[in-house]
Design a protein around this motif. Structure first.
Motif, PDB file in Angstrom:
ATOM      1  N   LYS A 134      19.144   7.578  35.448  1.00 18.07           N
ATOM      2  CA  LYS A 134      20.567   7.835  35.926  1.00 18.07           C
ATOM      3  C   LYS A 134      21.580   7.813  35.031  1.00 18.07           C
ATOM      4  CE  LYS A 134      19.363   5.883  40.659  1.00 18.07           C
ATOM      5  NZ  LYS A 134      19.989   4.830  41.518  1.00 18.07           N
ATOM      6  N   GLU A 135      21.483   7.008  33.879  1.00 21.49           N
ATOM      7  CA  GLU A 135      22.283   7.113  32.796  1.00 21.49           C
ATOM      8  C   GLU A 135      22.356   8.183  31.866  1.00 21.49           C
ATOM      9  OE1 GLU A 135      24.567   4.577  32.792  1.00 21.49           O
ATOM     10  OE2 GLU A 135      23.886   3.605  34.518  1.00 21.49           O
ATOM     11  N   THR A 136      21.236   8.746  31.459  1.00 22.72           N
ATOM     12  CA  THR A 136      21.177   9.615  30.564  1.00 22.72           C
ATOM     13  C   THR A 136      21.108  11.339  31.246  1.00 22.72           C
ATOM     14  OG1 THR A 136      18.682   9.750  30.481  1.00 22.72           O
ATOM     15  CG2 THR A 136      19.820   8.291  28.766  1.00 22.72           C
ATOM     16  N   LYS A 137      20.779  10.990  32.663  1.00 25.06           N
ATOM     17  CA  LYS A 137      20.372  12.333  33.339  1.00 25.06           C
ATOM     18  C   LYS A 137      19.281  12.947  33.102  1.00 25.06           C
ATOM     19  CE  LYS A 137      24.378  11.198  35.504  1.00 25.06           C
ATOM     20  NZ  LYS A 137      24.342  10.294  36.759  1.00 25.06           N
ATOM     21  N   LYS A 138      18.132  12.534  32.561  1.00 27.89           N
ATOM     22  CA  LYS A 138      17.040  13.042  32.142  1.00 27.89           C
ATOM     23  C   LYS A 138      15.887  12.475  32.698  1.00 27.89           C
ATOM     24  CE  LYS A 138      18.968  14.780  27.503  1.00 27.89           C
ATOM     25  NZ  LYS A 138      18.727  14.663  26.380  1.00 27.89           N
ATOM     26  N   MET A 139      14.763  13.185  32.805  1.00 22.63           N
ATOM     27  CA  MET A 139      13.560  12.446  33.021  1.00 22.63           C
ATOM     28  C   MET A 139      12.893  11.853  31.751  1.00 22.63           C
ATOM     29  SD  MET A 139      12.753  13.438  36.073  1.00 22.63           S
ATOM     30  CE  MET A 139      11.512  12.827  36.205  1.00 22.63           C
ATOM     31  N   THR A 140      12.512  10.620  32.015  1.00 21.85           N
ATOM     32  CA  THR A 140      11.974   9.609  30.796  1.00 21.85           C
ATOM     33  C   THR A 140      10.532   9.234  31.048  1.00 21.85           C
ATOM     34  OG1 THR A 140      14.303   8.713  30.591  1.00 21.85           O
ATOM     35  CG2 THR A 140      12.492   7.623  29.609  1.00 21.85           C
ATOM     36  N   MET A 141       9.836   9.518  30.120  1.00 15.41           N
ATOM     37  CA  MET A 141       8.205   9.343  30.030  1.00 15.41           C
ATOM     38  C   MET A 141       8.101   7.881  29.105  1.00 15.41           C
ATOM     39  SD  MET A 141       5.077  11.638  29.372  1.00 15.41           S
ATOM     40  CE  MET A 141       5.471  12.892  30.480  1.00 15.41           C
ATOM     41  N   TYR A 142       7.190   7.015  29.800  1.00 16.24           N
ATOM     42  CA  TYR A 142       6.745   6.018  28.841  1.00 16.24           C
ATOM     43  C   TYR A 142       4.939   6.301  28.830  1.00 16.24           C
ATOM     44  CZ  TYR A 142      10.640   3.034  28.673  1.00 16.24           C
ATOM     45  OH  TYR A 142      12.010   2.482  28.407  1.00 16.24           O
ATOM     46  N   LEU A 143       4.908   6.302  27.582  1.00 20.44           N
ATOM     47  CA  LEU A 143       3.391   6.689  27.347  1.00 20.44           C
ATOM     48  C   LEU A 143       2.588   5.515  26.421  1.00 20.44           C
ATOM     49  CD1 LEU A 143       2.933  10.294  26.340  1.00 20.44           C
ATOM     50  CD2 LEU A 143       1.773   9.154  28.226  1.00 20.44           C
ATOM     51  N   TYR A 157       9.655   9.366  25.638  1.00 18.18           N
ATOM     52  CA  TYR A 157      10.025  10.640  25.830  1.00 18.18           C
ATOM     53  C   TYR A 157      10.958  11.009  26.613  1.00 18.18           C
ATOM     54  CZ  TYR A 157       5.629  10.750  22.911  1.00 18.18           C
ATOM     55  OH  TYR A 157       4.568  10.433  21.810  1.00 18.18           O
ATOM     56  N   THR A 158      11.631  12.176  26.426  1.00 14.81           N
ATOM     57  CA  THR A 158      12.838  12.440  27.326  1.00 14.81           C
ATOM     58  C   THR A 158      12.694  13.825  27.857  1.00 14.81           C
ATOM     59  OG1 THR A 158      14.840  12.670  26.202  1.00 14.81           O
ATOM     60  CG2 THR A 158      14.121  10.542  27.143  1.00 14.81           C
ATOM     61  N   SER A 159      13.177  14.203  29.016  1.00 14.75           N
ATOM     62  CA  SER A 159      13.255  15.782  29.300  1.00 14.75           C
ATOM     63  C   SER A 159      14.343  16.234  30.123  1.00 14.75           C
ATOM     64  CB  SER A 159      11.828  16.083  29.875  1.00 14.75           C
ATOM     65  OG  SER A 159      11.848  17.544  30.131  1.00 14.75           O
ATOM     66  N   GLY A 160      14.816  17.254  29.880  1.00 15.11           N
ATOM     67  CA  GLY A 160      16.077  18.012  30.921  1.00 15.11           C
ATOM     68  C   GLY A 160      15.480  18.610  32.115  1.00 15.11           C
ATOM     69  N   ASP A 161      14.369  19.136  31.709  1.00 19.70           N
ATOM     70  CA  ASP A 161      13.692  19.847  32.812  1.00 19.70           C
ATOM     71  C   ASP A 161      12.363  19.512  33.498  1.00 19.70           C
ATOM     72  OD1 ASP A 161      11.929  20.515  30.764  1.00 19.70           O
ATOM     73  OD2 ASP A 161      12.282  22.562  30.616  1.00 19.70           O
ATOM     74  N   GLY A 162      11.723  18.205  33.103  1.00 23.92           N
ATOM     75  CA  GLY A 162      10.610  17.744  33.570  1.00 23.92           C
ATOM     76  C   GLY A 162       9.249  18.304  32.938  1.00 23.92           C
ATOM     77  N   LYS A 163       9.572  19.492  32.015  1.00 25.98           N
ATOM     78  CA  LYS A 163       8.396  20.262  31.473  1.00 25.98           C
ATOM     79  C   LYS A 163       8.118  20.066  29.885  1.00 25.98           C
ATOM     80  CE  LYS A 163      10.284  23.767  33.434  1.00 25.98           C
ATOM     81  NZ  LYS A 163      10.562  25.131  34.127  1.00 25.98           N
ATOM     82  N   ASN A 164       9.318  19.880  29.432  1.00 25.31           N
ATOM     83  CA  ASN A 164       9.216  19.893  27.908  1.00 25.31           C
ATOM     84  C   ASN A 164      10.059  18.565  27.570  1.00 25.31           C
ATOM     85  OD1 ASN A 164       8.787  22.999  27.326  1.00 25.31           O
ATOM     86  ND2 ASN A 164      10.368  23.148  28.724  1.00 25.31           N
ATOM     87  N   PHE A 165       9.159  17.725  26.996  1.00 29.26           N
ATOM     88  CA  PHE A 165       9.588  16.302  26.595  1.00 29.26           C
ATOM     89  C   PHE A 165       9.663  16.100  24.947  1.00 29.26           C
ATOM     90  CE2 PHE A 165       8.168  15.674  30.947  1.00 29.26           C
ATOM     91  CZ  PHE A 165       8.928  14.721  31.530  1.00 29.26           C
ATOM     92  N   ASN A 166      10.816  15.335  24.679  1.00 28.93           N
ATOM     93  CA  ASN A 166      11.050  15.233  23.218  1.00 28.93           C
ATOM     94  C   ASN A 166      10.810  13.600  22.855  1.00 28.93           C
ATOM     95  OD1 ASN A 166      11.616  17.882  22.520  1.00 28.93           O
ATOM     96  ND2 ASN A 166      13.554  17.637  23.767  1.00 28.93           N
ATOM     97  N   TYR A 167      10.343  13.173  21.970  1.00 27.53           N
ATOM     98  CA  TYR A 167      10.117  12.102  21.551  1.00 27.53           C
ATOM     99  C   TYR A 167      11.269  11.263  20.953  1.00 27.53           C
ATOM    100  CZ  TYR A 167       8.475   7.653  18.878  1.00 27.53           C
ATOM    101  OH  TYR A 167       8.390   6.369  18.334  1.00 27.53           O
ATOM    102  N   VAL A 168      11.870  10.013  21.772  1.00 25.63           N
ATOM    103  CA  VAL A 168      13.231   9.488  21.294  1.00 25.63           C
ATOM    104  C   VAL A 168      13.068   8.102  20.781  1.00 25.63           C
ATOM    105  CG1 VAL A 168      14.388  10.866  22.833  1.00 25.63           C
ATOM    106  CG2 VAL A 168      13.608   8.774  23.623  1.00 25.63           C
TER     107      VAL A 168
END
Length: 381
Positions: free
Chosen positions: A38-47, A56-67
């Motif tokens: 809710k803070e970053t307004k992005k999907m966040t993935m823990y692997l 990793y985070t994503s604005g569309d739920g399809k393309n994730f970037n390592y943060v």
């Protein structure tokens, strides 16, 4: 990734392949946990990535970037790593004593450097600006048992208590040759635990997760209750009072309550034994120190190395020392034994291999501890 447009009845794959791939076929890259931050307004993935949890985070739920990542190597854990990390999960919980909201990261790991086996762990901390978990204290086990792994965690609403169910299994023996009553391989990878209710609280300046079993009261039948006083008994040659020695059906609920009128508090040693023709589980609790030892054996593991791993002895701290009243809940069936030390927030869950319908239960003590007990069949029909 797959999606549903009929309320989860059916799912369609988003593409012909994965939306993310590991760097190599041998890379550890598993168990994605995805949530909306809710803070970053992005999907966040823990692997789970070997000895760290990649974020990793994503604005569309399809393309994730390592943060970033949360390291769980020896450098982050005071020199003792937790082996291969699996099954990350993230929850927000409210401290029941202060009302403070904390972020809790759960994961599966191996506690061999701590004298333990694989299990489910948690760390308390917060998220940075990118949604990466930052630990504020060292890891602790969700359940002290030898087989509570790959757990799932569920909240009915934000910040509330958590319900958790674990896989009762261990890769040291669950994937080996397990045989049935006919000595034929049974291909059983383990069992599931009872649901555990988890509550976060602050004790002596550190956050602790209290665990209690969600008890199947609606399934209990054929209840037997009684009180046994040591004043009416004599000690055996080993210096123990035999409080109870009985046979019950294998799926059983035991509730034990002990007091010591002579000394005022429960003290000395208390020994519980659960015996079947092909399986034995023993718990030895020392009321003067709070430590207890769990040992077990089975005839149903055919692999010698796996059997050695299964037979290992484990010593844990119950948090209950010389109580005025000692209260213990025990649940058993053919595939599991689970203990709850009431009011201490500690549980111990273990996998058991048995094909027997009947169970011999024995309880003894070397001090003047009187016993009240209740035994009930667990009937799921």
């Amino acid at each position: 990734m797959a999606y549903s447009i009929d309320n989860g009845v059916t799912y369609q794959p988003y593409s012909d392949g994965a939306i993310m791939s590991a760097s190599s076929a041998k890379a550890h890259f598993r168990d994605p946990y995805v949530f909306f931050n809710k803070e970053t307004k992005k999907m966040t993935m823990y692997l789970a990535e070997d000895d760290k949890i990649g974020v990793y985070t994503s604005g569309d739920g399809k393309n994730f970037n390592y943060v970033g990542a949360t390291p769980l190597n020896s450098g982050a854990l005071n020199g003792k790593d937790l082996g291969l990390i699996e099954c990350p999960n993230l929850k927000t919980m409210c401290d029941t004593t202060t009302g403070t909201t904390k972020t809790v990261m759960f994961f599966g790991a191996n506690g061999y450097n701590y004298g333990q086996t694989s299990g489910s762990y948690y760390m308390v901390g917060h998220l940075d600006d990118n949604g990466v978990f930052v630990a504020e204290q060292q890891p602790k086990r969700v359940d002290d048992g030898s087989d509570y792994y790959a757990s799932n965690y569920f909240q009915t609403s934000d910040n509330t208590n958590i319900l958790s169910i674990g896989w009762l299994g261990n890769w040291g023996y669950s994937c080996k040759k397990i045989v049935d009553a006919n000595n034929e391989q049974s291909y059983k990878l383990g069992s599931l635990s009872l649901a555990h209710q988890l509550n976060l609280t602050k004790v002596n300046g550190e956050y602790t997760m209290a665990s209690s079993l969600v008890k199947p009261y609606d399934s209990l039948t054929k209840t037997v209750k009684d009180t046994i006083n040591t004043s009416q008994l004599f000690k055996d040659n080993d210096g123990y009072y035999q409080l109870l020695d009985t046979q019950r059906w294998t799926s059983q609920n035991f509730y034990l309550q002990m007091t010591n009128k002579k000394k005022g508090t429960v003290c000395g040693n208390i020994h519980l034994s659960f015996k079947q023709k092909d399986s034995t589980v023993d718990l030895n609790y020392n009321a003067d120190t709070g430590y207890y030892t769990v040992t077990r054996q089975t005839k149903n593991i055919a692999d010698s190395d796996a059997n050695t791993e299964y037979n290992k002895k484990f010593v844990e701290q119950s948090g209950v020392v010389n109580p005025n009243v000692f209260k213990l809940h025990v649940y058993t069936d053919k595939t599991s034994v689970e203990f709850e030390f009431e009011n201490s927030g500690r549980t111990y869950s273990l996998l058991k291999y048995s094909t027997e319908e009947n169970l011999l239960f024995n309880i003894e003590t070397d001090s003047e501890n009187d016993l009240f007990y209740s035994m009930s069949n667990i009937d799921n029909k």
